[in-house]
Each structure stands twice: as structure tokens, then as C-alpha cells.
Design an enzyme around this catalytic site. Structure first.
Site, PDB file in Angstrom:
ATOM      1  CD  GLU A 222      53.078  49.538  47.191  1.00 42.25           C
ATOM      2  OE1 GLU A 222      52.973  50.038  46.044  1.00 42.25           O
ATOM      3  OE2 GLU A 222      53.564  50.145  48.157  1.00 42.25           O
ATOM      4  CB  CYS A 256      51.666  51.216  43.254  1.00 44.70           C
ATOM      5  SG  CYS A 256      53.218  50.446  42.759  1.00 44.70           S
TER       6      CYS A 256
END
Length: 485
Positions: A222, A256
Site C-alpha cells: 500500500e 494514506c
């Protein structure tokens, strides 16, 4: 929060990493042989310990990251939801599956999922509880051992979490934690793991993927994002503005999934911005370990430098500051005001680079197709948000956005909190998914066991090659007619 040192930890060396993997491999054999329900029971006991001791967890998270109390609680929520989900569903996900074989009756097929062995995990500093457990828990319940390299700035939180899991019944050697420089310790973890999970920057993620690929080892990544929030002309502007404040400034934008770009329809831009600016200016800044603070600190000098550089350059080249725009050393050494920029142009670093701080740029649009094209005009594709009163319209727009998760009338929590569904990035935002079925099966090696019964799949019963080929062709036509898959 204050710049003070809170702890000193021994630094791991490559031989320590090697020893951690040795011990993890030994422990994994017994752990992986346990019934799934016994491994899952550890997660359910941990779930209760985490909620009972959440104040300890939040104190550590806040001290290490500087985030506000409510944002630290989001990590507790996320970790608890993952523990509950895999504690309840792991047995179903990992249960051997029967499939229709090459020929009905004659071929019996079973799909098994075996642990990969020892998973190497590299965790960033921004969500030390949720991101360490979000990957470690499914890997562990799938029967693997885990060796984790947390960021040196936030190693206390995963160390605390490991202690709670051991109390919940996890054998101590099954989860190893090594601490040290990423170029040394992180590389050693990647070079010895049977599977790698990494959360962090695109640049480092490429290096991790290349090292894993050279060993033919799988990886889940990720990476970065330049997430967008899209306000359509028919949006509820009060809800959209309040949601934008949360989406842009949770954890001081060091999430994020945070939005760094807002696209708002020109017909409602003034009204939306009036509400959004008011809500942003109302956010309080502080270092309290109690609830009530609107936004906490940046994590350190590097993040502060990036935020200051992006804002200062944009302003110098003509962008307008609608809110914020300056550091707040009077509150703490790494505090920066939540900032809204207007008039950002493609030549400015903040336009395309990930800031990873409390800064958002606002853009107006008149044509919905053009807005979707602009949202997608980025190498990233992690998370997006669409605001509209017409949810079906919002879902149609969402399906056209190139991001792994899209939230309609919410910023990020709806998709991220729906742990039965996969979460991850498209394009440069990563590979693989966490959560749901994908999030646990990625930590397993699938195996197909096919048992042939009665007749072989070859000429038999006196058939020559030609008759066998004709028989097979007739059988294939029959299976299509019977709609077999």
C-alpha cells in the site's frame, strides 16, 4: 508533540533479523498445525483486551505520532474491527473448498490453503497500531509467523500490541519485532521473508517489490496517494463541508486515505468554501492526551519541511491561502495549521506531489465528465470521495474513478471500515489488497488436490485415440449444454 525523547530501544542488526526468522520458523510449525478456530480464538481474546486497555494504546499512539485523541481512537477502532472479522470469518475463508472437477463424478477436486511460512512486514509511522495489526492479524490467523520492522519513530505501539496478543494466547516467538534503520533492517526482513507486506512510499515500495521479485516471493504494497474529494452540484453542502474537514485533516493529513484535492462544482463553490473554511478555521490545535483537540501535530521535522515547502512555493507562485498557511511553533515544534489553497496550478509541487500533511487544494469544475477526468489524472489511485444527494448518481460516478476505494457521502471511513471488502490501491498506489477474503488468502499458498476415480482421462475401455477424442468432444458439448462451469 513536544520534541522530547520518550524511549530508547536497542537497534537490531542483520544477525538479529536472521535470529528472529529462525525463531519464527520454528514456532510457525506448531502454530500453523493448530486448528483455525484455535488461532482465531486468540484474535477474539485480543479484541477484548484491546478495548479494555484502549487508553494505554491511545496514549502510546499520541506520544509517538502527535495525533489528536479521537484520531488515535480511529486506530483502536480499525484494529478491533479487523480482529473481530478474522476471528469470526477465518475458518470460513480457510476452509477447504470442493470444486467441480474436469469431469463430474470422475474427478474430485479440493482447494486447500496452506500458510506461506514467515511473513515479513514493514510498517510506517503514521498508523502504528492499525497498520501493524491490519496485516499481522490475518497473516497470523492463516497460520503464519510474522517478523515486523516498524518505523523507529513509532515502535512502542506495535511492541505494546504484541504484548497484548501474547497475553491473549499467541506464542511469543510467532510474532517477532526488529527495530532499526530501514535500509539495513528492512532490507534484511525482505530478503528472508516468504511473503512481504509493506506500507509506505512509492519509491521504497518499488525497491521492496524488486527485492521480493528477485527471490520469486510475493508482496502486498500500500503506497502513496493524491486522493480527491468530488462535490457535485446537488450535494448537501453542510455535510460535504463537515466531511471534507475530517477527510483532509484527520491525523494532520498524515493518513494514506486523506484528501489532498477537492473538486467542487462552480455553481456551489462559493457556498461550499464558506462552510469549509469556517470549519477548518474552527479546528483547535493541541498536545492534550484527552479528547477535544481538533488536530494534532505533524510527525517530525521532515513532514514539517515538506508541508512548508509545498505551501510556500504555491503562495510564491500565486496561489491564495483561504485558511491556515503557517507553522505553529507556539503549540508544538512540528505543528502546522490546517491549510486550504486556491488557485493552485500544475507547475506547483502541491498540485501533483503527495504532501502527506494538513494541506488541500481546491479546484472548480462545470462539466462532470471533465471533473472525473481531472480526478483520474494522477499516477495514484488509492481513495476517492463523492458527495451528492442522489446516491445512485454518486455510485455511477464512483465506478468511473480510478481508485481502489471510493466513498459516497463519506471521506474514507465507510470503505476502510467495511472489512469484509477489499481495500488497496490502483496504479502507483500499490499491489494487492487488505481486508476481506483477499486480505487473508494472500498470506496462503493455494493448493489443488484432484483425485481421479473409476476411469482415467485417457483412452480406456478399448477406445483408440480417435474414438477417445470423439468421446471427449461429445462430452464437452454436453457439459456446455448442461451449463456446467
Amino acid at each position: 508533540m513536544t520534541g522530547e525523547i520518550v524511549a530508547e530501544l536497542p537497534e537490531s542488526r542483520p544477525h538479529d533479523v536472521e535470529e528472529a526468522f529462525r525463531r519464527a520458523r520454528e514456532a510457525q510449525r506448531e502454530w500453523g498445525s493448530l486448528p483455525v478456530r484455535r488461532r482465531a480464538a486468540v484474535l477474539l481474546r485480543f479484541h477484548d483486551l484491546l478495548l479494555d486497555r484502549q487508553a494505554e494504546a491511545m496514549d502510546l499512539i499520541q506520544v509517538e505520532t502527535g495525533k489528536a485523541r479521537l484520531h488515535a481512537h480511529e486506530e483502536v477502532q480499525g484494529a478491533a474491527v479487523v480482529a473481530r472479522h478474522y476471528g469470526r470469518k477465518a475458518s470460513a475463508y480457510l476452509r477447504p473448498q470442493r470444486h467441480l472437477g474436469a469431469f463430474p463424478v470422475l474427478t474430485k477436486v479440493t482447494e486447500w490453503h496452506h500458510p506461506r511460512g514467515v511473513v515479513g512486514q514493514i510498517v510506517p509511522w503514521n498508523y502504528p497500531l492499525e497498520l501493524s495489526l491490519g496485516d499481522a492479524l490475518p497473516a497470523l490467523v492463516a497460520g503464519n509467523a510474522v517478523v515486523t520492522k516498524p518505523d523507529t519513530q513509532s515502535a512502542l505501539t506495535p511492541l505494546w500490541a504484541r504484548g497484548q496478543l501474547i497475553e491473549a494466547g499467541l506464542p511469543a516467538d510467532v510474532w517477532q519485532i526488529v527495530v532499526g534503520d530501514g535500509r539495513v533492517v528492512g532490507s534484511a526482513v525482505v530478503d528472508q521473508a516468504d511473503y512481504v507486506t509493506f506500507t509506505g512510499s512509492v519509491r521504497t515500495g518499488r525497491d521492496v517489490a524488486a527485492r521480493a521479485a528477485a527471490r520469486l516471493v510475493g508482496a502486498s504494497l500500500e503506497l502513496g496517494g493524491k486522493n480527491a474529494l468530488l462535490v457535485l452540484a446537488d450535494a448537501d453542502l453542510d455535510k460535504a463541508a463537515e466531511g471534507a474537514v475530517r477527510t483532509c485533516f484527520t491525523s494532520a493529513g498524515q493518513l494514506c486515505l486523506s484528501a489532498e484535492r477537492i473538486f467542487v462544482h462552480a455553481s456551489v463553490a462559493a457556498a461550499f468554501l464558506e462552510r469549509f473554511v469556517r470549519g477548518t478555521r474552527a479546528l483547535s490545535l493541541g498536545t492534550s492526551l484527552g479528547y477535544g483537540v481538533g488536530m494534532g501535530s505533524l510527525a517530525g521535522p521532515r513532514q514539517l519541511d515538506t508541508v512548508s515547502r509545498h505551501v510556500d512555493q504555491a503562495v510564491a507562485e500565486g496561489a491564495t491561502v483561504l485558511a491556515g498557511g503557517k507553522p505553529r511553533p507556539d503549540v508544538g515544534p512540528f505543528f502546522y495549521e490546517p491549510t486550504i489553497l486556491d488557485g493552485v496550478r500544475p507547475t506547483m509541487a502541491v498540485h501533483a506531489e503527495e504532501t502527506f500533511g494538513p494541506v488541500v487544494s481546491v479546484y472548480r469544475f462545470t462539466d462532470e465528465d471533465e471533473a472525473i477526468e481531472r480526478v483520474n489524472a494522477t499516477p495514484y489511485g488509492l481513495n476517492s470521495s463523492v458527495w451528492t444527494k442522489d446516491t445512485r448518481r454518486g455510485e455511477r460516478v464512483a465506478a468511473r474513478l480510478q481508485s481502489g476505494t471510493v466513498n459516497v457521502n463519506e471521506g474514507y471511513t465507510s470503505a476502510h471500515g467495511s472489512v469484509r471488502s477489499p481495500m488497496g490501491g490502483m496504479k502507483d498506489s500499490g499491489l494487492g489488497r487488505r481486508h476481506g477474503r483477499e486480505g487473508i488468502l494472500s498470506y496462503t499458498e493455494p493448493q489443488t488436490v484432484a483425485t481421479q476415480r473409476i476411469l482415467p482421462l485417457a483412452p480406456s475401455l478399448g477406445m483408440d485415440d480417435q474414438r477417445y477424442a470423439a468421446f471427449i468432444s461429445l462430452s464437452l458439448r454436453a457439459m456446455k449444454t448442461l451449463r456446467l462451469r
